[in-house]
Design an enzyme around this catalytic site. Sequence first.
Site, mmCIF file in Angstrom:
data_model
loop_
_atom_site.group_PDB
_atom_site.id
_atom_site.type_symbol
_atom_site.label_atom_id
_atom_site.label_comp_id
_atom_site.label_asym_id
_atom_site.label_seq_id
_atom_site.Cartn_x
_atom_site.Cartn_y
_atom_site.Cartn_z
ATOM 1 N N GLN A 281 13.347 1.481 -3.001
ATOM 2 C CA GLN A 281 12.693 0.900 -4.183
ATOM 3 C C GLN A 281 13.622 0.873 -5.394
ATOM 4 O OE1 GLN A 281 9.077 3.359 -4.295
ATOM 5 N NE2 GLN A 281 7.870 1.555 -3.691
ATOM 6 N N ARG B 168 5.704 -10.765 -5.016
ATOM 7 C CA ARG B 168 4.420 -10.989 -4.339
ATOM 8 C C ARG B 168 3.554 -9.753 -4.437
ATOM 9 N NH1 ARG B 168 6.485 -10.524 2.049
ATOM 10 N NH2 ARG B 168 5.742 -8.393 2.319
ATOM 11 N N GLY B 169 2.353 -9.818 -3.951
ATOM 12 C CA GLY B 169 1.497 -8.648 -3.772
ATOM 13 C C GLY B 169 1.200 -7.897 -5.050
ATOM 14 N N GLU B 170 1.538 -6.605 -5.040
ATOM 15 C CA GLU B 170 1.164 -5.776 -6.198
ATOM 16 C C GLU B 170 2.344 -5.022 -6.786
ATOM 17 O OE1 GLU B 170 -2.529 -3.704 -5.996
ATOM 18 O OE2 GLU B 170 -1.818 -2.003 -7.162
ATOM 19 N N ASP B 171 3.069 -4.287 -5.955
ATOM 20 C CA ASP B 171 4.095 -3.397 -6.517
ATOM 21 C C ASP B 171 5.310 -4.171 -6.997
ATOM 22 O OD1 ASP B 171 6.374 -0.921 -5.710
ATOM 23 O OD2 ASP B 171 4.763 -0.652 -7.154
ATOM 24 N N SER B 172 5.820 -5.113 -6.211
ATOM 25 C CA SER B 172 6.990 -5.887 -6.686
ATOM 26 C C SER B 172 6.581 -6.755 -7.885
ATOM 27 C CB SER B 172 7.563 -6.761 -5.569
ATOM 28 O OG SER B 172 6.627 -7.743 -5.159
ATOM 29 N N ASP C 175 0.849 -1.199 0.000
ATOM 30 C CA ASP C 175 0.000 0.000 0.000
ATOM 31 C C ASP C 175 0.879 1.241 0.000
ATOM 32 O OD1 ASP C 175 -1.736 -1.973 2.254
ATOM 33 O OD2 ASP C 175 -2.537 -1.434 0.300
ATOM 34 N N TYR D 293 5.411 -14.490 0.567
ATOM 35 C CA TYR D 293 4.755 -14.563 1.868
ATOM 36 C C TYR D 293 5.232 -15.837 2.550
ATOM 37 C CZ TYR D 293 1.915 -10.893 -0.208
ATOM 38 O OH TYR D 293 1.523 -9.718 -0.821
HETATM 39 O O1 TRH Z 1 4.643 -6.041 0.738
HETATM 40 P P1 TRH Z 1 3.573 -6.580 -0.120
HETATM 41 O O2 TRH Z 1 3.096 -7.936 0.194
HETATM 42 O O3 TRH Z 1 2.330 -5.597 -0.087
HETATM 43 C C1 TRH Z 1 1.006 -6.115 -0.128
HETATM 44 C C2 TRH Z 1 0.476 -5.963 -1.530
HETATM 45 O O4 TRH Z 1 0.603 -4.645 -1.971
HETATM 46 C C3 TRH Z 1 -0.989 -6.356 -1.578
HETATM 47 O O5 TRH Z 1 -1.538 -6.059 -2.855
HETATM 48 C C4 TRH Z 1 -1.756 -5.591 -0.524
HETATM 49 O O6 TRH Z 1 -3.081 -6.058 -0.512
HETATM 50 C C5 TRH Z 1 -1.130 -5.823 0.809
HETATM 51 O O7 TRH Z 1 0.223 -5.358 0.776
HETATM 52 C C6 TRH Z 1 -1.882 -5.074 1.868
HETATM 53 O O8 TRH Z 1 4.077 -6.620 -1.635
HETATM 54 P P2 TRH Z 1 4.313 -5.498 -2.699
HETATM 55 O O9 TRH Z 1 3.018 -4.996 -3.238
HETATM 56 O O10 TRH Z 1 5.283 -6.049 -3.663
HETATM 57 O O11 TRH Z 1 4.988 -4.291 -1.927
HETATM 58 C C7 TRH Z 1 6.323 -4.378 -1.488
HETATM 59 C C8 TRH Z 1 6.971 -3.010 -1.644
HETATM 60 O O12 TRH Z 1 8.219 -2.986 -0.958
HETATM 61 C C9 TRH Z 1 7.288 -2.692 -3.096
HETATM 62 O O13 TRH Z 1 7.084 -1.303 -3.315
HETATM 63 C C10 TRH Z 1 8.749 -3.029 -3.210
HETATM 64 C C11 TRH Z 1 9.241 -2.578 -1.879
HETATM 65 N N1 TRH Z 1 10.511 -3.148 -1.430
HETATM 66 C C12 TRH Z 1 11.599 -2.313 -1.375
HETATM 67 O O14 TRH Z 1 11.512 -1.133 -1.763
HETATM 68 N N2 TRH Z 1 12.768 -2.793 -0.905
HETATM 69 C C13 TRH Z 1 12.909 -4.087 -0.490
HETATM 70 O O15 TRH Z 1 14.007 -4.464 -0.033
HETATM 71 C C14 TRH Z 1 11.780 -4.956 -0.578
HETATM 72 C C15 TRH Z 1 11.915 -6.394 -0.160
HETATM 73 C C16 TRH Z 1 10.572 -4.462 -1.041
#
Ligand code: TRH
Length: 383
Positions: free
Chosen positions: A259, A275-279, A19, A197
Amino acid sequence: MPPSLRWDIFCRVVDNFGDAGVAWRLARQLADEHGIAVTLWIDDVGSLARIAPPLDPLRADQAATGVRVRRLAGDGPAGAALPDVVVEAFGCGLPDAYTAAMAACPRPPVWVVLEYLSAEPWIDASHGLPSPHPRLPLTRWFWFPGFTPKSGGVLREAGLLAARDAFRMDPAARGDVWRAAGFVPDPEALHVSLFCYANPALPALLDAWAEGDEPVACIVPEGVAASLLDRWTGGAVPHPGTPLRRGRLALAVAPFVDQRAFDRRLWTADLNFVRGEDSFVRAQWAGQPFVWQAYPQDDDAHLAKMDAFVTRLEASVPDGAELGLRPLWYGWNAGDPAATVAAWPGFRARMGAIGVLARAWARALARQTDLTEGLVRFCENRL
Ligand code: TRH
Protein backbone atom coordinates in the site's frame (compact mmCIF):
# COMPACT_ATOMS: atom_id res chain seq x y z
CA MET A 1 -7.43 5.38 26.57
CA PRO A 2 -6.09 2.54 28.77
CA PRO A 3 -2.99 1.23 26.93
CA SER A 4 -4.05 -2.36 27.53
CA LEU A 5 -7.00 -2.05 25.19
CA ARG A 6 -7.50 -4.88 22.76
CA TRP A 7 -9.54 -4.77 19.55
CA ASP A 8 -10.60 -7.56 17.19
CA ILE A 9 -11.34 -6.63 13.59
CA PHE A 10 -13.28 -9.13 11.46
CA CYS A 11 -13.07 -9.07 7.67
CA ARG A 12 -14.42 -11.43 5.01
CA VAL A 13 -13.10 -10.68 1.51
CA VAL A 14 -16.06 -10.32 -0.87
CA ASP A 15 -13.83 -9.94 -3.90
CA ASN A 16 -10.98 -7.70 -5.00
CA PHE A 17 -8.82 -6.05 -2.38
CA GLY A 18 -10.69 -3.21 -0.75
CA ASP A 19 -12.21 -5.06 2.16
CA ALA A 20 -8.81 -6.36 3.14
CA GLY A 21 -7.14 -3.05 2.26
CA VAL A 22 -9.39 -0.98 4.51
CA ALA A 23 -9.28 -3.44 7.41
CA TRP A 24 -5.48 -3.65 7.23
CA ARG A 25 -5.08 0.14 7.10
CA LEU A 26 -7.39 0.57 10.10
CA ALA A 27 -5.60 -2.16 12.07
CA ARG A 28 -2.18 -0.64 11.43
CA GLN A 29 -3.29 2.85 12.42
CA LEU A 30 -4.90 1.59 15.65
CA ALA A 31 -1.64 -0.13 16.56
CA ASP A 32 0.74 2.59 15.33
CA GLU A 33 -1.04 5.69 16.60
CA HIS A 34 -3.24 4.51 19.47
CA GLY A 35 -1.15 1.77 21.06
CA ILE A 36 -3.99 -0.71 20.74
CA ALA A 37 -3.37 -4.47 20.54
CA VAL A 38 -5.18 -5.43 17.35
CA THR A 39 -6.04 -8.85 15.99
CA LEU A 40 -7.29 -8.86 12.43
CA TRP A 41 -9.41 -11.97 11.74
CA ILE A 42 -9.61 -12.34 7.95
CA ASP A 43 -10.82 -15.29 5.87
CA ASP A 44 -8.68 -14.66 2.76
CA VAL A 45 -5.16 -14.03 4.05
CA GLY A 46 -3.90 -14.46 0.49
CA SER A 47 -5.69 -11.37 -0.80
CA LEU A 48 -4.30 -9.32 2.06
CA ALA A 49 -0.80 -10.68 1.53
CA ARG A 50 -0.83 -9.39 -2.07
CA ILE A 51 -0.98 -5.82 -0.74
CA ALA A 52 0.82 -6.48 2.55
CA PRO A 53 3.79 -8.58 1.46
CA PRO A 54 5.29 -9.16 4.90
CA LEU A 55 2.35 -11.52 5.44
CA ASP A 56 2.58 -15.21 4.53
CA PRO A 57 -0.63 -16.23 2.73
CA LEU A 58 -0.30 -19.75 4.09
CA ARG A 59 -0.01 -18.95 7.77
CA ALA A 60 -3.07 -19.01 9.97
CA ASP A 61 -1.58 -16.92 12.76
CA GLN A 62 1.13 -14.30 12.29
CA ALA A 63 2.08 -10.77 13.22
CA ALA A 64 3.24 -7.92 11.01
CA THR A 65 3.75 -4.21 11.66
CA GLY A 66 2.23 -4.47 15.12
CA VAL A 67 -0.91 -6.31 14.03
CA ARG A 68 -1.73 -9.94 14.74
CA VAL A 69 -3.33 -11.50 11.65
CA ARG A 70 -5.32 -14.72 12.11
CA ARG A 71 -7.19 -16.70 9.48
CA LEU A 72 -10.93 -16.54 10.06
CA ALA A 73 -12.39 -20.01 9.47
CA GLY A 74 -15.31 -21.88 11.05
CA ASP A 75 -15.90 -20.67 14.60
CA GLY A 76 -12.94 -18.38 14.35
CA PRO A 77 -11.70 -17.25 17.73
CA ALA A 78 -13.62 -19.92 19.72
CA GLY A 79 -12.28 -19.79 23.25
CA ALA A 80 -10.07 -16.78 22.65
CA ALA A 81 -10.36 -14.07 25.30
CA LEU A 82 -12.82 -11.41 24.22
CA PRO A 83 -11.40 -7.98 23.36
CA ASP A 84 -12.60 -4.56 24.53
CA VAL A 85 -13.83 -3.58 21.05
CA VAL A 86 -14.99 -5.62 18.07
CA VAL A 87 -15.08 -4.09 14.58
CA GLU A 88 -17.19 -6.02 12.08
CA ALA A 89 -15.88 -4.72 8.75
CA PHE A 90 -18.53 -4.15 6.09
CA GLY A 91 -21.15 -6.13 8.00
CA CYS A 92 -19.24 -9.36 7.31
CA GLY A 93 -20.89 -11.23 10.21
CA LEU A 94 -19.24 -12.59 13.36
CA PRO A 95 -18.99 -16.32 14.14
CA ASP A 96 -22.02 -17.50 16.18
CA ALA A 97 -19.84 -18.89 18.97
CA TYR A 98 -18.11 -15.53 19.23
CA THR A 99 -21.34 -13.52 19.53
CA ALA A 100 -22.65 -16.06 22.04
CA ALA A 101 -19.53 -15.52 24.14
CA MET A 102 -20.02 -11.76 23.86
CA ALA A 103 -23.64 -12.11 25.00
CA ALA A 104 -22.58 -14.19 28.01
CA CYS A 105 -20.04 -11.58 29.03
CA PRO A 106 -21.10 -9.28 31.93
CA ARG A 107 -19.51 -6.32 30.12
CA PRO A 108 -19.57 -7.26 26.43
CA PRO A 109 -17.12 -5.63 24.03
CA VAL A 110 -18.21 -2.50 22.19
CA TRP A 111 -19.44 -3.87 18.83
CA VAL A 112 -19.04 -1.57 15.81
CA VAL A 113 -20.19 -2.41 12.30
CA LEU A 114 -17.96 -0.54 9.83
CA GLU A 115 -20.03 0.34 6.77
CA TYR A 116 -18.88 1.08 3.22
CA LEU A 117 -17.78 4.65 2.46
CA SER A 118 -20.38 6.91 0.86
CA ALA A 119 -20.73 10.60 -0.04
CA GLU A 120 -24.52 10.31 0.01
CA PRO A 121 -26.15 12.84 2.36
CA TRP A 122 -28.36 10.27 4.16
CA ILE A 123 -25.41 8.62 5.92
CA ASP A 124 -24.91 11.58 8.28
CA ALA A 125 -28.27 10.83 9.90
CA SER A 126 -27.47 7.12 10.21
CA HIS A 127 -23.92 7.41 11.44
CA GLY A 128 -23.11 6.36 15.02
CA LEU A 129 -26.55 4.97 15.82
CA PRO A 130 -27.10 1.88 17.99
CA SER A 131 -29.13 -1.10 16.95
CA PRO A 132 -30.16 -3.87 19.36
CA HIS A 133 -29.18 -7.33 18.21
CA PRO A 134 -32.34 -9.20 17.13
CA ARG A 135 -31.66 -12.22 19.35
CA LEU A 136 -28.90 -11.46 21.82
CA PRO A 137 -28.57 -8.89 24.64
CA LEU A 138 -26.05 -6.98 22.60
CA THR A 139 -25.94 -3.59 20.87
CA ARG A 140 -24.32 -2.94 17.51
CA TRP A 141 -23.15 0.55 16.63
CA PHE A 142 -23.08 1.52 12.94
CA TRP A 143 -20.12 3.52 11.67
CA PHE A 144 -20.64 5.25 8.32
CA PRO A 145 -17.41 6.54 6.77
CA GLY A 146 -17.95 9.74 4.85
CA PHE A 147 -16.74 13.19 3.87
CA THR A 148 -18.48 15.37 6.44
CA PRO A 149 -17.83 16.10 10.14
CA LYS A 150 -21.14 14.37 10.94
CA SER A 151 -20.01 11.17 9.26
CA GLY A 152 -17.44 8.61 10.37
CA GLY A 153 -14.71 10.29 8.29
CA VAL A 154 -12.09 8.60 6.14
CA LEU A 155 -8.85 6.83 7.00
CA ARG A 156 -5.85 9.16 7.20
CA GLU A 157 -2.73 8.16 9.06
CA ALA A 158 -0.71 10.80 10.91
CA GLY A 159 1.73 12.75 8.74
CA LEU A 160 0.32 11.45 5.45
CA LEU A 161 0.15 14.74 3.56
CA ALA A 162 3.57 15.84 4.84
CA ALA A 163 5.04 12.52 3.70
CA ARG A 164 3.38 12.99 0.33
CA ASP A 165 4.76 16.48 -0.10
CA ALA A 166 8.25 15.46 1.03
CA PHE A 167 8.25 12.56 -1.43
CA ARG A 168 7.12 14.76 -4.27
CA MET A 169 9.83 17.33 -3.46
CA ASP A 170 12.46 14.67 -4.16
CA PRO A 171 13.40 15.24 -7.83
CA ALA A 172 14.26 11.55 -8.22
CA ALA A 173 10.97 10.30 -6.76
CA ARG A 174 8.88 10.18 -9.93
CA GLY A 175 11.71 8.69 -11.95
CA ASP A 176 12.28 5.94 -9.39
CA VAL A 177 8.61 5.02 -9.23
CA TRP A 178 8.04 4.96 -12.98
CA ARG A 179 11.44 3.47 -13.87
CA ALA A 180 10.48 0.52 -11.66
CA ALA A 181 7.63 -0.11 -14.10
CA GLY A 182 9.98 0.00 -17.05
CA PHE A 183 9.59 3.62 -18.16
CA VAL A 184 12.46 5.82 -19.23
CA PRO A 185 11.62 9.15 -17.54
CA ASP A 186 10.02 11.52 -20.06
CA PRO A 187 9.13 14.93 -18.58
CA GLU A 188 6.85 15.54 -21.56
CA ALA A 189 4.73 12.46 -20.92
CA LEU A 190 1.39 12.42 -19.14
CA HIS A 191 1.87 9.89 -16.32
CA VAL A 192 -1.30 7.90 -15.69
CA SER A 193 -1.93 5.30 -12.98
CA LEU A 194 -4.87 3.15 -14.13
CA PHE A 195 -6.60 0.98 -11.53
CA CYS A 196 -10.10 0.05 -12.73
CA TYR A 197 -12.63 -2.76 -13.10
CA ALA A 198 -13.24 -4.51 -16.42
CA ASN A 199 -14.44 -1.29 -18.03
CA PRO A 200 -15.80 -1.52 -21.64
CA ALA A 201 -14.64 2.07 -22.17
CA LEU A 202 -11.00 1.15 -21.53
CA PRO A 203 -9.96 0.06 -25.07
CA ALA A 204 -11.38 3.25 -26.62
CA LEU A 205 -9.61 5.40 -24.03
CA LEU A 206 -6.31 3.63 -24.72
CA ASP A 207 -6.85 4.19 -28.46
CA ALA A 208 -7.49 7.89 -27.82
CA TRP A 209 -4.21 8.13 -25.87
CA ALA A 210 -2.31 6.20 -28.55
CA GLU A 211 -3.66 8.48 -31.28
CA GLY A 212 -3.35 11.62 -29.20
CA ASP A 213 -0.92 14.51 -29.51
CA GLU A 214 1.11 13.90 -26.35
CA PRO A 215 3.12 10.99 -24.96
CA VAL A 216 1.22 9.03 -22.31
CA ALA A 217 2.94 6.68 -19.86
CA CYS A 218 0.35 4.41 -18.25
CA ILE A 219 0.79 1.81 -15.48
CA VAL A 220 -1.85 -0.89 -15.03
CA PRO A 221 -1.59 -3.34 -12.11
CA GLU A 222 -1.19 -6.99 -13.10
CA GLY A 223 -4.54 -8.72 -13.63
CA VAL A 224 -6.58 -5.52 -13.86
CA ALA A 225 -9.00 -5.57 -16.84
CA ALA A 226 -6.92 -8.51 -18.09
CA SER A 227 -9.21 -9.77 -20.87
CA LEU A 228 -9.82 -6.26 -22.23
CA LEU A 229 -6.08 -5.62 -22.29
CA ASP A 230 -5.50 -9.00 -23.89
CA ARG A 231 -7.86 -8.09 -26.73
CA TRP A 232 -6.53 -4.55 -27.07
CA THR A 233 -2.93 -5.75 -27.26
CA GLY A 234 -3.82 -8.63 -29.57
CA GLY A 235 -2.71 -11.15 -26.99
CA ALA A 236 0.53 -9.33 -26.31
CA VAL A 237 -0.16 -7.94 -22.84
CA PRO A 238 3.18 -6.49 -21.79
CA HIS A 239 5.18 -8.37 -19.18
CA PRO A 240 6.05 -6.38 -16.06
CA GLY A 241 9.03 -4.12 -16.75
CA THR A 242 8.66 -3.96 -20.53
CA PRO A 243 6.04 -1.38 -21.60
CA LEU A 244 4.10 -1.94 -24.82
CA ARG A 245 4.19 1.03 -27.19
CA ARG A 246 1.38 1.99 -29.55
CA GLY A 247 1.45 5.48 -31.10
CA ARG A 248 1.98 8.01 -28.32
CA LEU A 249 1.01 5.50 -25.58
CA ALA A 250 3.46 3.42 -23.55
CA LEU A 251 1.54 0.89 -21.42
CA ALA A 252 3.22 -1.01 -18.61
CA VAL A 253 1.76 -3.77 -16.47
CA ALA A 254 3.11 -3.72 -12.91
CA PRO A 255 2.93 -6.40 -10.22
CA PHE A 256 0.90 -5.49 -7.15
CA VAL A 257 2.98 -3.50 -4.71
CA ASP A 258 2.33 -2.80 -1.02
CA GLN A 259 0.00 0.00 0.00
CA ARG A 260 2.84 2.41 0.71
CA ALA A 261 4.37 1.90 -2.75
CA PHE A 262 0.93 2.19 -4.34
CA ASP A 263 0.50 5.55 -2.60
CA ARG A 264 3.81 6.73 -4.11
CA ARG A 265 2.59 5.81 -7.59
CA LEU A 266 -0.55 7.88 -6.98
CA TRP A 267 1.55 10.76 -5.62
CA THR A 268 3.82 10.85 -8.70
CA ALA A 269 1.18 10.34 -11.39
CA ASP A 270 -0.36 13.30 -13.21
CA LEU A 271 -3.69 11.49 -13.34
CA ASN A 272 -5.06 8.63 -11.21
CA PHE A 273 -7.84 6.30 -12.29
CA VAL A 274 -8.95 4.56 -9.12
CA ARG A 275 -11.80 2.30 -8.08
CA GLY A 276 -13.76 0.88 -5.17
CA GLU A 277 -13.12 2.47 -1.80
CA ASP A 278 -9.56 2.47 -0.50
CA SER A 279 -7.68 3.54 -3.65
CA PHE A 280 -10.48 6.10 -4.14
CA VAL A 281 -9.57 7.67 -0.79
CA ARG A 282 -5.83 7.36 -1.42
CA ALA A 283 -6.21 9.25 -4.74
CA GLN A 284 -7.94 12.04 -2.83
CA TRP A 285 -4.98 12.21 -0.43
CA ALA A 286 -2.62 12.25 -3.43
CA GLY A 287 -4.12 15.62 -4.42
CA GLN A 288 -3.76 14.97 -8.14
CA PRO A 289 -6.53 14.89 -10.75
CA PHE A 290 -8.36 11.58 -10.45
CA VAL A 291 -11.23 9.63 -11.98
CA TRP A 292 -13.10 7.17 -9.75
CA GLN A 293 -14.85 4.04 -10.96
CA ALA A 294 -17.31 3.07 -8.25
CA TYR A 295 -17.72 -0.64 -7.52
CA PRO A 296 -20.34 -1.69 -10.10
CA GLN A 297 -23.70 -2.72 -8.64
CA ASP A 298 -26.56 -4.42 -10.52
CA ASP A 299 -29.13 -1.76 -9.76
CA ASP A 300 -26.72 1.01 -10.81
CA ALA A 301 -26.61 2.18 -7.18
CA HIS A 302 -22.93 2.89 -7.81
CA LEU A 303 -23.92 5.72 -10.16
CA ALA A 304 -25.79 7.44 -7.33
CA LYS A 305 -22.72 7.03 -5.12
CA MET A 306 -20.50 8.50 -7.83
CA ASP A 307 -22.92 11.40 -8.43
CA ALA A 308 -23.09 12.17 -4.71
CA PHE A 309 -19.31 12.40 -4.52
CA VAL A 310 -18.91 14.54 -7.67
CA THR A 311 -21.56 16.89 -6.28
CA ARG A 312 -19.57 17.30 -3.04
CA LEU A 313 -16.30 17.72 -4.94
CA GLU A 314 -17.73 20.40 -7.25
CA ALA A 315 -19.32 22.24 -4.33
CA SER A 316 -16.00 22.37 -2.45
CA VAL A 317 -14.65 25.22 -4.61
CA PRO A 318 -16.26 28.22 -6.33
CA ASP A 319 -17.33 27.36 -9.89
CA GLY A 320 -16.45 23.70 -9.28
CA ALA A 321 -19.28 22.66 -11.56
CA GLU A 322 -17.57 24.51 -14.42
CA LEU A 323 -14.61 22.13 -14.24
CA GLY A 324 -16.46 19.61 -16.35
CA LEU A 325 -15.66 16.55 -14.22
CA ARG A 326 -18.96 14.87 -14.94
CA PRO A 327 -18.73 13.92 -18.63
CA LEU A 328 -15.61 11.78 -18.14
CA TRP A 329 -16.68 10.41 -14.72
CA TYR A 330 -20.13 9.51 -16.05
CA GLY A 331 -18.85 8.00 -19.28
CA TRP A 332 -16.24 5.99 -17.41
CA ASN A 333 -18.69 4.74 -14.75
CA ALA A 334 -21.24 3.89 -17.42
CA GLY A 335 -18.58 1.93 -19.31
CA ASP A 336 -19.52 4.00 -22.36
CA PRO A 337 -16.63 4.12 -24.87
CA ALA A 338 -18.04 6.96 -27.02
CA ALA A 339 -18.93 9.14 -24.02
CA THR A 340 -15.56 8.51 -22.41
CA VAL A 341 -13.57 9.36 -25.53
CA ALA A 342 -15.72 12.42 -26.22
CA ALA A 343 -15.12 13.66 -22.68
CA TRP A 344 -11.38 13.07 -22.62
CA PRO A 345 -10.11 16.20 -24.48
CA GLY A 346 -12.15 18.57 -22.29
CA PHE A 347 -11.03 16.85 -19.09
CA ARG A 348 -7.41 16.85 -20.29
CA ALA A 349 -7.59 20.56 -21.13
CA ARG A 350 -8.83 21.40 -17.63
CA MET A 351 -6.45 19.16 -15.69
CA GLY A 352 -4.55 22.17 -14.33
CA ALA A 353 -7.68 23.55 -12.68
CA ILE A 354 -8.81 20.04 -11.67
CA GLY A 355 -5.47 19.61 -9.90
CA VAL A 356 -6.09 22.82 -7.95
CA LEU A 357 -9.48 21.42 -6.93
CA ALA A 358 -7.94 18.08 -5.93
CA ARG A 359 -5.34 19.71 -3.70
CA ALA A 360 -7.92 21.98 -2.08
CA TRP A 361 -10.17 18.96 -1.47
CA ALA A 362 -7.34 17.04 0.21
CA ARG A 363 -6.49 20.02 2.44
CA ALA A 364 -10.11 20.49 3.47
CA LEU A 365 -10.64 16.78 4.11
CA ALA A 366 -7.45 16.65 6.20
CA ARG A 367 -8.92 19.26 8.54
CA GLN A 368 -11.56 16.73 9.59
CA THR A 369 -11.05 14.11 12.29
CA ASP A 370 -9.77 10.93 10.67
CA LEU A 371 -11.87 7.78 10.85
CA THR A 372 -9.61 5.95 13.29
CA GLU A 373 -9.33 8.85 15.73
CA GLY A 374 -13.10 9.30 15.71
CA LEU A 375 -13.71 5.58 16.14
CA VAL A 376 -11.30 5.30 19.08
CA ARG A 377 -12.97 8.25 20.85
CA PHE A 378 -16.42 6.80 20.10
CA CYS A 379 -15.53 3.41 21.57
CA GLU A 380 -13.68 4.93 24.53
CA ASN A 381 -16.92 6.64 25.54
CA ARG A 382 -18.77 3.32 25.45
CA LEU A 383 -16.36 1.07 27.29
O1 TRH B 1 -9.87 -3.80 -5.02
P1 TRH B 1 -11.07 -2.95 -4.94
O2 TRH B 1 -11.97 -2.96 -6.10
O3 TRH B 1 -11.91 -3.35 -3.65
C1 TRH B 1 -13.33 -3.31 -3.68
C2 TRH B 1 -13.79 -2.05 -3.00
O4 TRH B 1 -13.23 -1.94 -1.73
C3 TRH B 1 -15.30 -2.05 -2.87
O5 TRH B 1 -15.73 -0.95 -2.08
C4 TRH B 1 -15.76 -3.33 -2.21
O6 TRH B 1 -17.16 -3.36 -2.21
C5 TRH B 1 -15.23 -4.50 -2.98
O7 TRH B 1 -13.80 -4.45 -2.99
C6 TRH B 1 -15.68 -5.78 -2.34
O8 TRH B 1 -10.62 -1.43 -4.73
P2 TRH B 1 -10.03 -0.66 -3.50
O9 TRH B 1 -11.09 -0.40 -2.48
O10 TRH B 1 -9.31 0.50 -4.06
O11 TRH B 1 -8.98 -1.64 -2.83
C7 TRH B 1 -7.75 -1.91 -3.46
C8 TRH B 1 -6.68 -2.04 -2.38
O12 TRH B 1 -5.49 -2.58 -2.95
C9 TRH B 1 -6.29 -0.68 -1.81
O13 TRH B 1 -6.02 -0.84 -0.42
C10 TRH B 1 -5.03 -0.35 -2.55
C11 TRH B 1 -4.40 -1.69 -2.66
N1 TRH B 1 -3.39 -1.86 -3.71
C12 TRH B 1 -2.09 -2.01 -3.32
O14 TRH B 1 -1.78 -1.94 -2.11
N2 TRH B 1 -1.14 -2.23 -4.25
C13 TRH B 1 -1.44 -2.29 -5.59
O15 TRH B 1 -0.53 -2.53 -6.41
C14 TRH B 1 -2.80 -2.10 -5.99
C15 TRH B 1 -3.16 -2.13 -7.45
C16 TRH B 1 -3.78 -1.90 -5.03
